[in-house]
Design an enzyme around this catalytic site. Structure first.
Site, PDB file in Angstrom:
ATOM      1  N   HIS A  96      14.713 -35.071  17.575  1.00 21.34           N
ATOM      2  CA  HIS A  96      13.990 -34.068  18.359  1.00 21.34           C
ATOM      3  C   HIS A  96      12.521 -34.065  17.948  1.00 21.34           C
ATOM      4  O   HIS A  96      12.180 -34.349  16.799  1.00 21.34           O
ATOM      5  CB  HIS A  96      14.611 -32.685  18.155  1.00 21.34           C
ATOM      6  CG  HIS A  96      14.143 -31.671  19.141  1.00 21.34           C
ATOM      7  ND1 HIS A  96      12.945 -31.013  19.008  1.00 21.34           N
ATOM      8  CD2 HIS A  96      14.707 -31.207  20.299  1.00 21.34           C
ATOM      9  CE1 HIS A  96      12.789 -30.187  20.027  1.00 21.34           C
ATOM     10  NE2 HIS A  96      13.839 -30.282  20.827  1.00 21.34           N
ATOM     11  N   GLU A 165      12.593 -36.067  26.496  1.00 18.38           N
ATOM     12  CA  GLU A 165      11.902 -34.788  26.372  1.00 18.38           C
ATOM     13  C   GLU A 165      10.405 -35.021  26.187  1.00 18.38           C
ATOM     14  O   GLU A 165       9.952 -35.253  25.061  1.00 18.38           O
ATOM     15  CB  GLU A 165      12.438 -34.004  25.178  1.00 18.38           C
ATOM     16  CG  GLU A 165      13.851 -33.495  25.332  1.00 18.38           C
ATOM     17  CD  GLU A 165      14.142 -32.390  24.333  1.00 18.38           C
ATOM     18  OE1 GLU A 165      14.532 -31.300  24.764  1.00 18.38           O
ATOM     19  OE2 GLU A 165      13.951 -32.606  23.130  1.00 18.38           O
TER      20      GLU A 165
END
Length: 243
Positions: A96, A165
């Site tokens: 992430h 993302e």
């Protein structure tokens, strides 16, 4: 056929008591959700066992927010695959943008984490994406391709989820245009060379844009941050209807 994965990443939110309340609202709202999608929640480590307890017998699957590449040892603050499996965890988010940014995680470290997850029958959700600065310099595709090639090395694409993302869209309210997100997801699929690879989009996903996003040909789910903290809003996302 690619089965979409709708995942909520709670990040550093939700106590055990809040988790119970959240699930009490959420579960009735997904009683008629179609079986053609996976529903996944990634709570903080402290709430994993609570989520497993409250969600027992439901269709909610559990993800961790990270996983270490070693099975045990002097790794303060880390958690092993076996520890996660003991609580019924099925997925593990790795790479992430926040640990990449705050803890300087490299693509090599992310690959170690993802390999460890697969070796212990967890499904890694490997996050990739460019910053606003990289995008403005025209480097987005190069950056994402490097993350994909180095981060996914040696992984089985049949037991893997990739989450695109764009960093500039995470928690900012800015959403990548659906067509552009779809184009990047298609590029990732072509780089990996696996037509069955599950690819999510993440970045300011909300009830207002979920139907359009899920109507895209190369988007196989979403990784939701802030909007997943509202059980009613996340239920609307889980119950998407392709736009």
């Amino acid at each position: 056929m690619r089965k979409p994965v709708i995942a909520g990443n709670w990040k550093m939110h939700m106590t055990c008591a809040q988790t119970r309340d959240w699930m009490g609202t959420f579960l009735p709202l997904i009683s008629e959700t179609p079986d053609d999608r996976h529903l996944v929640i990634a709570p903080p480590f402290t709430a994993i066992s609570t989520l497993a307890d409250v969600g027992a017998g439901s269709r909610v699957e559990i993800s961790s927010q990270n996983v270490h590449w070693e099975g045990h040892g002097a790794y303060t603050g880390e958690i092993s695959p076996a520890m996660l499996q003991e609580h019924g965890v099925r997925y593990a988010i790795v790479g992430h943008s926040e640990p990449r940014k705050y803890f300087s995680e490299s693509d090599e470290q992310i690959n170690h984490r993802a390999r460890s997850a697969q070796a212990h029958d967890l499904i890694p959700i490997v996050c990739v994406g460019e910053s606003d600065e990289q995008r403005s310099r025209g480097e987005a595709e190069r950056v994402i391709r490097r993350q994909v090639e180095q981060g996914l090395e040696g992984l089985d694409p049949q037991r893997l989820v990739v989450a695109y993302e764009p960093i500039w869209a995470i928690g900012t309210g800015k959403t990548c245009e659906s067509a552009e997100a779809n184009r990047i997801c298609g590029l990732i699929r072509s780089w990996v060379g696996s037509p069955d690879l599950i690819i999510q989009y993440g970045g300011s996903v909300k009830p207002a844009n979920i139907d359009e996003l899920m109507g895209m040909s190369d988007i196989d789910g979403v990784l939701v941050g802030g909007a997943s903290l509202d059980p009613e809003g996340f239920a609307r996302i889980a119950n998407y209807k392709k736009g």
